[in-house]
Scaffold this active site. Structure first.
Site, PDB file in Angstrom:
ATOM      1  N   CYS A  28      -9.453  -9.382  -7.127  1.00  0.00           N
ATOM      2  CA  CYS A  28     -10.158  -8.163  -7.433  1.00  0.00           C
ATOM      3  C   CYS A  28     -10.417  -7.992  -8.982  1.00  0.00           C
ATOM      4  O   CYS A  28      -9.736  -8.636  -9.792  1.00  0.00           O
ATOM      5  CB  CYS A  28      -9.754  -6.687  -6.862  1.00  0.00           C
ATOM      6  SG  CYS A  28      -8.291  -6.164  -7.815  1.00  0.00           S
TER       7      CYS A  28
ATOM      8  N   GLU B 135       0.911  -1.202   0.039  1.00  0.00           N
ATOM      9  CA  GLU B 135       0.161   0.202  -0.021  1.00  0.00           C
ATOM     10  C   GLU B 135       0.736   1.478   0.012  1.00  0.00           C
ATOM     11  O   GLU B 135       2.118   1.223   0.107  1.00  0.00           O
ATOM     12  CB  GLU B 135      -1.088   0.048   1.266  1.00  0.00           C
ATOM     13  CG  GLU B 135      -1.898  -1.252   1.030  1.00  0.00           C
ATOM     14  CD  GLU B 135      -3.010  -1.437   2.388  1.00  0.00           C
ATOM     15  OE1 GLU B 135      -2.736  -0.655   3.061  1.00  0.00           O
ATOM     16  OE2 GLU B 135      -3.984  -2.148   2.057  1.00  0.00           O
TER      17      GLU B 135
ATOM     18  N   GLU C 159      -1.462 -10.166  -6.297  1.00  0.00           N
ATOM     19  CA  GLU C 159      -1.582 -10.727  -7.606  1.00  0.00           C
ATOM     20  C   GLU C 159      -0.621 -10.012  -8.503  1.00  0.00           C
ATOM     21  O   GLU C 159       0.203 -10.615  -9.138  1.00  0.00           O
ATOM     22  CB  GLU C 159      -2.902 -10.847  -8.070  1.00  0.00           C
ATOM     23  CG  GLU C 159      -3.818 -11.769  -7.458  1.00  0.00           C
ATOM     24  CD  GLU C 159      -4.610 -10.974  -6.320  1.00  0.00           C
ATOM     25  OE1 GLU C 159      -4.202  -9.751  -5.677  1.00  0.00           O
ATOM     26  OE2 GLU C 159      -5.713 -11.133  -6.191  1.00  0.00           O
TER      27      GLU C 159
END
Ligand code: THU
Length: 147
Positions: free
Chosen positions: A95, A44, A55
């Site tokens: 996601c 992050e 990923e």
């Protein structure tokens, strides 16, 4: 390598996540056609939108080590991190953006990549194929009519 071993690698990778904002630690382990393994974790950033998913992190290493076209399977695990282990019983699935990135590798290698989606504590998992996670997706195969 068994699915359990692949999940264990993803869970271990998640412990190396840099996730001070969401506190959701994700790990990804990618297996090549000839049995090589790479891992990655989410990273992050104080500028929240610049964070990188586990990923994507693992995919870039896979590209360098054996090539995206040689990916056959991967595991993803996500959850909290407490006292050196990954927690939580919810299964983590990639996601939308990561599904698109996995689709790129799948079409490059003509392989319907298998994705083992695991809970943080390793107690549950689901197995999906990228074609099911991103139906009617747009990938390199859709660009063949370009001039
Ligand atoms: N995250 C991943 O690493 N992979 C996914 O497929 C879903 C979300 C990360 C991004 C962010 O750092 C945290 O999980 C919470 O969304």
């Amino acid at each position: 390598m068994t699915n359990d071993e692949l999940i264990a690698a993803a869970r271990e990778a998640a412990l190396k996540a840099y996730a001070p904002y969401s506190r959701f630690h994700v790990g990804c382990a990618i297996l090549s056609r000839d049995g090589q393994l790479v891992t990655g974790a989410n990273m992050e950033n104080a500028c929240y939108r610049l964070g990188i998913c586990a990923e994507q992190s693992a995919l870039t290493t896979a590209q360098h080590l054996f090539g995206l076209e040689n990916i056959v399977k991967m595991a993803v695990a996500g959850g909290g991190a407490a006292e050196g282990s990954l927690t939580g019983d919810g299964v983590a699935t990639p996601c939308g953006g990561c599904r698109q990135a996995i689709l790129e590798a799948a079409q490059l290698g003509s392989t319907d990549i298998e994705i083992v989606c695991a809970s943080g504590d390793g107690s549950a998992h689901e197995i999906h194929r990228i074609a099911d996670l991103i139906p009617h997706g747009f990938g390199p195969a859709n660009l063949t009519d370009a001039g």
